[in-house]
Design a protein around this motif. Structure first.
Motif, short mmCIF file in Angstrom:
data_model
loop_
_atom_site.label_atom_id
_atom_site.label_comp_id
_atom_site.label_asym_id
_atom_site.label_seq_id
_atom_site.Cartn_x
_atom_site.Cartn_y
_atom_site.Cartn_z
N CYS A 84 23.37 -52.15 25.36
CA CYS A 84 22.07 -51.47 25.31
C CYS A 84 22.11 -50.16 26.09
CB CYS A 84 20.96 -52.36 25.85
SG CYS A 84 20.63 -53.80 24.83
N ASN A 85 22.66 -50.19 27.28
CA ASN A 85 22.75 -48.96 28.09
C ASN A 85 23.64 -47.92 27.43
OD1 ASN A 85 21.05 -49.91 30.10
ND2 ASN A 85 22.71 -50.70 31.35
N ALA A 86 24.79 -48.33 26.91
CA ALA A 86 25.70 -47.38 26.27
C ALA A 86 25.06 -46.74 25.04
CB ALA A 86 27.00 -48.08 25.88
N ALA A 87 24.38 -47.54 24.24
CA ALA A 87 23.74 -47.00 23.04
C ALA A 87 22.60 -46.06 23.41
CB ALA A 87 23.22 -48.15 22.17
N THR A 88 21.77 -46.46 24.34
CA THR A 88 20.63 -45.63 24.74
C THR A 88 21.09 -44.33 25.37
OG1 THR A 88 19.29 -47.61 25.08
CG2 THR A 88 18.52 -45.59 26.13
N ASP A 89 21.98 -44.43 26.34
CA ASP A 89 22.49 -43.22 27.01
C ASP A 89 23.24 -42.33 26.03
OD1 ASP A 89 21.41 -44.25 29.33
OD2 ASP A 89 23.34 -44.85 30.19
N GLY A 90 24.06 -42.93 25.19
CA GLY A 90 24.85 -42.16 24.23
C GLY A 90 23.98 -41.43 23.21
N LEU A 91 22.97 -42.10 22.69
CA LEU A 91 22.10 -41.45 21.70
C LEU A 91 21.26 -40.35 22.35
CD1 LEU A 91 21.10 -44.57 19.62
CD2 LEU A 91 22.60 -42.69 18.90
N GLY A 92 20.84 -40.56 23.58
CA GLY A 92 20.12 -39.51 24.30
C GLY A 92 21.00 -38.30 24.52
N ARG A 93 22.25 -38.56 24.85
CA ARG A 93 23.20 -37.46 25.05
C ARG A 93 23.43 -36.69 23.76
NH1 ARG A 93 29.42 -38.16 27.03
NH2 ARG A 93 30.07 -36.10 26.39
N VAL A 94 23.56 -37.40 22.64
CA VAL A 94 23.74 -36.74 21.34
C VAL A 94 22.55 -35.83 21.06
CG1 VAL A 94 23.81 -37.12 18.83
CG2 VAL A 94 25.22 -38.53 20.35
N ALA A 95 21.34 -36.33 21.27
CA ALA A 95 20.13 -35.53 21.01
C ALA A 95 20.14 -34.25 21.83
CB ALA A 95 18.88 -36.35 21.30
N LEU A 96 20.45 -34.35 23.10
CA LEU A 96 20.43 -33.19 23.98
C LEU A 96 21.62 -32.26 23.75
CD1 LEU A 96 19.25 -34.93 27.26
CD2 LEU A 96 17.91 -33.44 25.75
#
Length: 159
Positions: free
Chosen positions: A94-106
């Motif tokens: 969950c943390n990897a997916a959330t952090d990773g997708l947020g990073r992609v967006a930014l």
């Protein structure tokens, strides 16, 4: 229920946007519901020809979403489901997916629809999957949010 307080929005024309759906493969019934909900939103927002790319699991969403975003897509809809088990695996994914997708967006300044269900059990996921008996349609909501954000970003860039 977590859907309380959702904004009331009407679909807008996003036919000029380039959009892709990236979906995990675990829990096929739940994933089929999420994908169907996203496709319903895409149709209502007048988006045609949005590819659906499948990845093994939710952990793999960020890398593929990042690659898609780097190809000039205006929005990427990320769909997955992680169900809590008896090990810390749930938190890591969950943390990897959330952090990773947020990073992609930014990193790419691209709209990411966050349609990752993080549930304690399969029943909670089924309630959110947009199936006939579900109370919520998180696939639709993720796609709608991504499309509205992508439209706003495109309008800001034109100004």
């Amino acid at each position: 229920m977590s859907g309380a307080g959702a904004p009331a929005t009407e679909p807008i024309d996003c036919g000029d946007l380039r959009v892709a759906v990236v979906a995990a493969s675990w829990h096929p019934v739940i994933m089929d519901g999420l994908i169907a909900g996203a496709q319903k939103a895409l149709a209502e927002y007048r988006v045609e020809n949005a590819p659906v790319l499948r990845v093994p699991g939710t952990f793999e969403l960020p890398v593929v979403c990042g690659t898609v975003a780097g190809q000039g897509y205006d929005a990427v809809i990320a769909l997955g489901v992680v169900i809590r088990g008896g090990t810390p695996h749930f938190e890591y994914v969950c943390n990897a997916a959330t952090d990773g997708l947020g990073r992609v967006a930014l990193d790419h300044t691209v709209a990411i629809g966050f349609g990752v269900l993080t549930c304690d059990n399969e029943q909670q996921a089924m309630e959110r999957a947009g199936l006939a008996h579900s109370r919520e349609d998180k696939g639709y909501e993720a796609a709608s949010a991504a499309l509205q954000t992508a439209r706003l970003l495109k309008d800001i860039r034109k100004a």
